[in-house]
Design a protein around this motif. Structure first.
Motif, PDB file in Angstrom:
ATOM      1  N   UNK A  13       0.851  -1.189   0.000  1.00  0.00           N
ATOM      2  CA  UNK A  13       0.000   0.000   0.000  1.00  0.00           C
ATOM      3  C   UNK A  13       0.889   1.242   0.000  1.00  0.00           C
ATOM      4  N   UNK A  14       0.340   2.315  -0.414  1.00  0.00           N
ATOM      5  CA  UNK A  14       1.098   3.554  -0.541  1.00  0.00           C
ATOM      6  C   UNK A  14       0.156   4.726  -0.325  1.00  0.00           C
ATOM      7  N   UNK A  15       0.676   5.949  -0.317  1.00  0.00           N
ATOM      8  CA  UNK A  15      -0.195   7.107  -0.152  1.00  0.00           C
ATOM      9  C   UNK A  15      -1.288   7.135  -1.209  1.00  0.00           C
ATOM     10  N   UNK A  16      -2.382   7.841  -0.965  1.00  0.00           N
ATOM     11  CA  UNK A  16      -3.536   7.797  -1.867  1.00  0.00           C
ATOM     12  C   UNK A  16      -3.165   8.125  -3.301  1.00  0.00           C
ATOM     13  N   UNK A  17      -3.837   7.446  -4.213  1.00  0.00           N
ATOM     14  CA  UNK A  17      -3.594   7.634  -5.638  1.00  0.00           C
ATOM     15  C   UNK A  17      -3.607   6.320  -6.374  1.00  0.00           C
ATOM     16  N   UNK A  18      -4.272   6.280  -7.523  1.00  0.00           N
ATOM     17  CA  UNK A  18      -4.350   5.059  -8.320  1.00  0.00           C
ATOM     18  C   UNK A  18      -3.016   4.830  -9.010  1.00  0.00           C
ATOM     19  N   UNK A  19      -2.564   3.581  -8.999  1.00  0.00           N
ATOM     20  CA  UNK A  19      -1.297   3.228  -9.628  1.00  0.00           C
ATOM     21  C   UNK A  19      -1.445   3.326 -11.148  1.00  0.00           C
ATOM     22  N   UNK A  20      -0.474   3.986 -11.780  1.00  0.00           N
ATOM     23  CA  UNK A  20      -0.489   4.097 -13.243  1.00  0.00           C
ATOM     24  C   UNK A  20       0.570   3.210 -13.881  1.00  0.00           C
ATOM     25  N   UNK A  21       1.832   3.365 -13.498  1.00  0.00           N
ATOM     26  CA  UNK A  21       2.932   2.589 -14.072  1.00  0.00           C
ATOM     27  C   UNK A  21       3.531   1.689 -13.011  1.00  0.00           C
ATOM     28  N   UNK A  22       4.008   0.514 -13.452  1.00  0.00           N
ATOM     29  CA  UNK A  22       4.698  -0.430 -12.591  1.00  0.00           C
ATOM     30  C   UNK A  22       5.911  -0.967 -13.330  1.00  0.00           C
ATOM     31  N   UNK A  23       7.023  -1.109 -12.614  1.00  0.00           N
ATOM     32  CA  UNK A  23       8.195  -1.755 -13.214  1.00  0.00           C
ATOM     33  C   UNK A  23       9.128  -2.222 -12.112  1.00  0.00           C
ATOM     34  N   UNK A  24       9.754  -3.378 -12.330  1.00  0.00           N
ATOM     35  CA  UNK A  24      10.749  -3.927 -11.416  1.00  0.00           C
ATOM     36  C   UNK A  24      12.128  -3.400 -11.772  1.00  0.00           C
ATOM     37  N   UNK A  25      13.009  -3.345 -10.769  1.00  0.00           N
ATOM     38  CA  UNK A  25      14.395  -3.012 -11.026  1.00  0.00           C
ATOM     39  C   UNK A  25      15.108  -4.151 -11.726  1.00  0.00           C
ATOM     40  N   UNK A  26      16.258  -3.849 -12.298  1.00  0.00           N
ATOM     41  CA  UNK A  26      17.034  -4.829 -13.057  1.00  0.00           C
ATOM     42  C   UNK A  26      18.377  -5.053 -12.400  1.00  0.00           C
ATOM     43  N   UNK A  76      12.071   1.421 -17.781  1.00  0.00           N
ATOM     44  CA  UNK A  76      13.321   0.803 -17.335  1.00  0.00           C
ATOM     45  C   UNK A  76      14.186   0.368 -18.514  1.00  0.00           C
ATOM     46  N   UNK A  77      15.488   0.345 -18.285  1.00  0.00           N
ATOM     47  CA  UNK A  77      16.443  -0.137 -19.275  1.00  0.00           C
ATOM     48  C   UNK A  77      16.644  -1.635 -19.057  1.00  0.00           C
ATOM     49  N   UNK A  78      16.373  -2.496 -20.040  1.00  0.00           N
ATOM     50  CA  UNK A  78      16.501  -3.943 -19.817  1.00  0.00           C
ATOM     51  C   UNK A  78      17.932  -4.420 -19.648  1.00  0.00           C
ATOM     52  N   UNK A  79      18.934  -3.607 -20.018  1.00  0.00           N
ATOM     53  CA  UNK A  79      20.325  -4.048 -19.957  1.00  0.00           C
ATOM     54  C   UNK A  79      21.105  -3.414 -18.821  1.00  0.00           C
ATOM     55  N   UNK A  80      20.468  -2.611 -17.988  1.00  0.00           N
ATOM     56  CA  UNK A  80      21.172  -1.976 -16.874  1.00  0.00           C
ATOM     57  C   UNK A  80      20.187  -1.699 -15.749  1.00  0.00           C
ATOM     58  N   UNK A  81      20.684  -1.103 -14.691  1.00  0.00           N
ATOM     59  CA  UNK A  81      19.827  -0.748 -13.558  1.00  0.00           C
ATOM     60  C   UNK A  81      19.099   0.571 -13.754  1.00  0.00           C
ATOM     61  N   UNK A  82      19.354   1.256 -14.845  1.00  0.00           N
ATOM     62  CA  UNK A  82      18.832   2.602 -15.036  1.00  0.00           C
ATOM     63  C   UNK A  82      17.342   2.588 -15.348  1.00  0.00           C
ATOM     64  N   UNK A  83      16.664   3.623 -14.866  1.00  0.00           N
ATOM     65  CA  UNK A  83      15.242   3.842 -15.134  1.00  0.00           C
ATOM     66  C   UNK A  83      15.076   5.296 -15.536  1.00  0.00           C
ATOM     67  N   UNK A  84      14.352   5.534 -16.616  1.00  0.00           N
ATOM     68  CA  UNK A  84      14.092   6.892 -17.097  1.00  0.00           C
ATOM     69  C   UNK A  84      12.680   7.294 -16.714  1.00  0.00           C
ATOM     70  N   UNK A  85      12.528   8.485 -16.188  1.00  0.00           N
ATOM     71  CA  UNK A  85      11.224   9.023 -15.798  1.00  0.00           C
ATOM     72  C   UNK A  85      11.018  10.352 -16.500  1.00  0.00           C
ATOM     73  N   UNK A  86       9.872  10.495 -17.155  1.00  0.00           N
ATOM     74  CA  UNK A  86       9.502  11.734 -17.830  1.00  0.00           C
ATOM     75  C   UNK A  86       8.481  12.466 -16.970  1.00  0.00           C
TER      76      UNK A  86
END
Length: 820
Positions: free
Chosen positions: A544-557, A596-606
């Motif tokens: 659970x998290x603070x109020x708000x509907x979840x839009x995006x989900x992704x696991x770390x690499x 998320x980048x499939x070949x590294x730990x990096x994640x890009x957020x716009x």
């Protein structure tokens, strides 16, 4: 908390290709042997070969949208281009050289189009249309004749201009020249005006405005030799106006085939035929002066927006709404297709085909397009709907809305649907298998009732051993689909079937994601994230998290695989630690896309805020971003993808490490495909683009390859050649008499080396004769003496000894002196 630190790095946000090529009519060069096709594309002018359909090079120099191009009537190897940046530029399009820049407008809102140029004595007048800075009239456009002064300077300001008309249409198709520039016709709404340059008079004609009639003008074309103006109308009719000099005595005839508005008209250079096109995607050729006698070329693709004809009338070009240019011979046979990236109405995510590394997204209606980012070229379309699309406004037809690849590229899942209302909703879930023989995807399974309501999202598992597909829908359920043999058909082919159905407290699911090793499945239900085990389908925990509907989900690499990231509608970016099942950190930022980048730990957020989009790249384990760039574009970014590189970037500095293995691409709301480029990449692209145009336009045959190898060998032998002389345009070189002797001498092989070799051989022969004579004398001296032993050398040994004697061993002195 996530702390955002801003760093200034040298990155360039560039268009990576796929810009629109259908904004304005393309033009065909007058060279009948190697005709080139030029079209405006973004802030570039692209040059294509009409024979090979290959992109040759681009004319770069404008800083904003190129709105019009036209050939220079004084030189068929030059082209004018105008842009919203307020400049008109003259190019040598064969070599891509900028010749002159004309600064035309500095106080106008929008430079719309470059219509034409006509030669008037020794000066050139150019006709342009542009929008005025008038707040009371936002759609006020003028047609202006601009005098281009002659000057030796490259950048000149054009100050002399005269207004032809102050009330013209913003559509460039509603303006045309007649009889080689004797008059110009322009239409707006129901009014048709003809302006004669010599008389400086305007004649006006008006179409009927009866109740319910759709007679508004949509396009204009003027006959090249006769006083005849062809006009297209909203009701699909074509009218031919004659005797328009006399307002009360003009006549017109009507031709009708199009069932909707006529988008474009064009006469052939001889004036024997009139070409028309519209939403039907059918090129119609009307025989001039023969009534309704016509020919058809159907099924060309999207709606026809523009038609162009070469100066000799041998080639036609049609621009289509699906960002395509079709090259057609005068015999009505399609000889080439230049397909750009179709980006209007993109419903799927940006995907990368694991096999071909091509960008995959919505293409023409009912299809997925595979586009090469490296070559900026359309590869092929995959027909998903497998139904003929009817180009008519208002029809409810099937469209591809979702698509996903598995990790190996062996399976493709698609969702197609039609029906705006839930009561009329109809959709199919299809699974496609890659066929090694045909090197394409073949339909394997069609599921007609995958869910009872619209599918929201789907994803494949990341495991290479077993393939699983998970879909979530608005019916409150998520379903897992696996392969299984069909016992009824008794076939070896495996089909897909439902393996598990899950839900959570009748809440509506919003997104789903697999972990990197496919051991966990995360499904968000509004404000709650559920974690499932795909092996036992046991719900392990909830987050659970603070109020708000979840839009995006992704696991770390990789090293960050223990983290789960999510964005909410309350403008929160949250990171959970799956080992402790606790919230690791959160940040108040409006994230429109998480990639998320499939070949590294990096994640890009716009992040979209203050009417512009910022991007920051981070690792879930570190609160400090690796990279931040403000104001990358002025629109929201909803689609992005990391594209794996074939080879990692070498000599990459620390600030560019996040671009080492993958390159980030994103699509704006204006359908501009952009990417981040480093200086190393730009140098590589620039060096690869410096090739002769003739090499790209000639077909690659065995004879061509043989000549290519011979040329390479000749280049190695001849080190004194002048490549700059061969690559430099002829019009900027000195006279041929000055360069002739120098150029011919550079191509000749010098005989200095040959003469030296002959002299050396002669010296060796003389030396050998002398040594033989000395040896014979020595033998005579010692003949009869048994105590003295003489060692006789062979000729080869003697030559080797001579070579050793000539060797310079002075370098050893330095070594001896350097010893302690």
């Amino acid at each position: 908390m996530l702390y955002i630190y801003i760093y200034i790095y040298i990155y360039n946000i560039v268009r990576c290709g796929g810009s629109k090529v259908n904004l304005r009519p393309p033009i065909i060069s007058t060279d009948s042997r190697y005709p080139f096709l030029l079209c405006a594309s973004g802030d570039l002018v692209k040059v294509y070969s009409t024979r090979t359909e290959e992109w040759l090079h681009s004319l770069q120099g404008h800083t904003n949208q190129v709105t019009g191009i036209a050939l220079n009537p004084a030189n068929h190897l030059q082209v004018y281009s105008c842009s919203v940046d307020g400049t008109v530029k003259l190019w040598d399009f064969i070599d891509g050289i900028l010749i002159k820049v004309q600064l035309v407008f500095c106080n106008v809102r929008d430079l719309i189009n470059l219509f034409n140029e006509v030669q008037v004595h020794e000066t050139v007048e150019m006709f342009l249309s542009f929008g005025l800075c008038v707040s009371a009239c936002p759609e006020c456009f003028q047609l202006v004749a601009v005098h281009l002064p002659k000057s030796a300077e490259q950048e000149v300001e054009a100050k002399e201009m005269s207004v032809v008309s102050s009330h013209i249409s913003s559509n460039p198709s509603c303006t045309a020249f007649g009889r080689g520039g004797e008059y110009i016709a322009f239409a707006r709404h129901l009014q048709l005006n003809v302006y004669f340059f010599r008389k400086q008079k305007t004649f006006s004609l008006k179409a009927t405005d009866k109740k319910g009639a759709k007679n508004a003008f949509t396009c204009i074309a003027c006959h090249p030799t006769d006083d005849c103006i062809a006009t297209g109308h909203e009701d699909g009719k074509i009218r031919l106006w004659r005797n328009f000099i006399h307002k009360k005595e003009y006549t017109y005839s009507t031709q009708h085939w199009h069932h909707n508005a006529v988008n474009t008209l064009c006469f052939t250079p001889e004036g024997t035929h009139l070409l028309s096109g519209g939403i039907e995607s059918v090129l119609v050729q009307w025989q001039y002066g023969a009534g309704n006698r016509k020919e058809f070329l159907p099924r060309l693709g999207g709606s026809i927006l523009h038609i162009s004809v070469s100066s000799d009338g041998q080639l036609f070009c049609t621009s289509h709404s699906d960002n395509k240019i079709t090259v057609i011979e005068s015999s009505f046979k399609v000889c080439g297709v230049i397909q750009g990236l179709v980006k209007d109405g993109v419903l799927t995510d940006l995907m990368i085909d694991p096999r071909s590394k091509a960008l995959v997204l919505n293409g023409k209606p009912g299809h997925l397009q595979f586009y090469s980012l490296l070559r900026d070229k359309h590869l092929y379309n995959l027909d998903i709907v497998q139904q003929e699309y009817i180009y008519e406004a208002g029809l409810d037809q099937f469209e591809v809305v979702k698509a996903a690849f598995d990790i190996k590229g062996s399976w493709l899942a698609t969702v197609e649907e039609r029906g705006q209302k839930s009561s009329d909703l109809e959709f199919f879930l299809k699974l496609w298998a890659f066929d090694e023989r045909t090197q394409s995807f073949v339909l394997n399974t069609t599921i007609t009732a995958a869910h009872t309501d619209r599918i929201i999202s789907m994803c494949f598992s990341s495991s290479k051993e077993t393939t699983m597909l998970v879909t979530i829908a608005e019916d409150g359920q998520f379903k897992a689909w696996c392969q299984g043999a069909d016992a009824d058909t008794q076939q070896d082919q495996n089909f897909w079937s439902c393996d598990f159905v899950g839900s959570y407290h009748n809440l509506k699911p919003t997104n789903c994601s697999f972990s990197a090793d496919s051991s966990l499945l995360a499904v968000s239900f509004q404000e709650v994230i559920t974690i499932w085990s795909p092996e036992t389908w046991e719900m392990l925990t909830t987050l659970c998290q603070p109020p708000g509907v979840i839009r995006d989900l992704c696991f770390g690499r990789l090293s960050c695989s223990k983290y789960l990231l999510g964005t909410t509608t309350r403008n929160l970016l949250c990171c959970w630690n799956l080992l402790t099942c606790a919230l690791e950190w959160s940040s108040s930022v409006e994230v429109s896309k998480l990639q998320p980048d499939p070949l590294s730990e990096n994640v890009a957020a716009f992040s979209y805020q203050s009417k512009h989009t910022d991007v920051f790249v981070f690792k879930p384990s570190e609160p400090r971003p690796l990279f931040t760039n403000k104001n990358v574009c002025s629109e929201k970014v909803h689609r992005a993808v990391f594209v794996p590189r074939e080879e990692p970037l070498n000599n990459c500095d620390e600030s560019s490490q996040w671009l080492n293995r993958s390159q980030l691409y994103f699509l704006t709301q204006n359908m501009d495909l952009l990417t981040f480029s480093t200086a190393t990449e730009e140098d590589r692209i620039l060096s690869s683009s410096k090739q002769l145009v003739i090499d790209d336009s000639v077909a690659v045959t065995p004879f061509y390859l043989l000549l290519g190898k011979h040329g390479q060998q000749q280049q190695k032998l001849n080190t004194q050649s002048h490549p700059a002389l061969l690559h430099t345009p002829a019009h900027v070189l000195p006279a041929a008499s000055v360069l002739c002797s120098m150029f011919v001498n550079s191509l000749l092989i010098s005989n200095t080396g040959v003469q030296e070799e002959m002299d050396s051989e002669k010296e060796e022969e003389d030396s050998e004769e002398e040594m033989e004579a000395c040896d014979s004398q020595q033998e005579l001296r010692v003949q009869g003496s048994v105590d003295e032993v003489t060692l006789k050398l062979s000729k080869a040994q003697e030559r080797e000894l001579k070579r050793v004697r000539k060797t310079d061993f002075s370098w050893m002195a330095g070594l001896i002196d350097s010893k302690p």
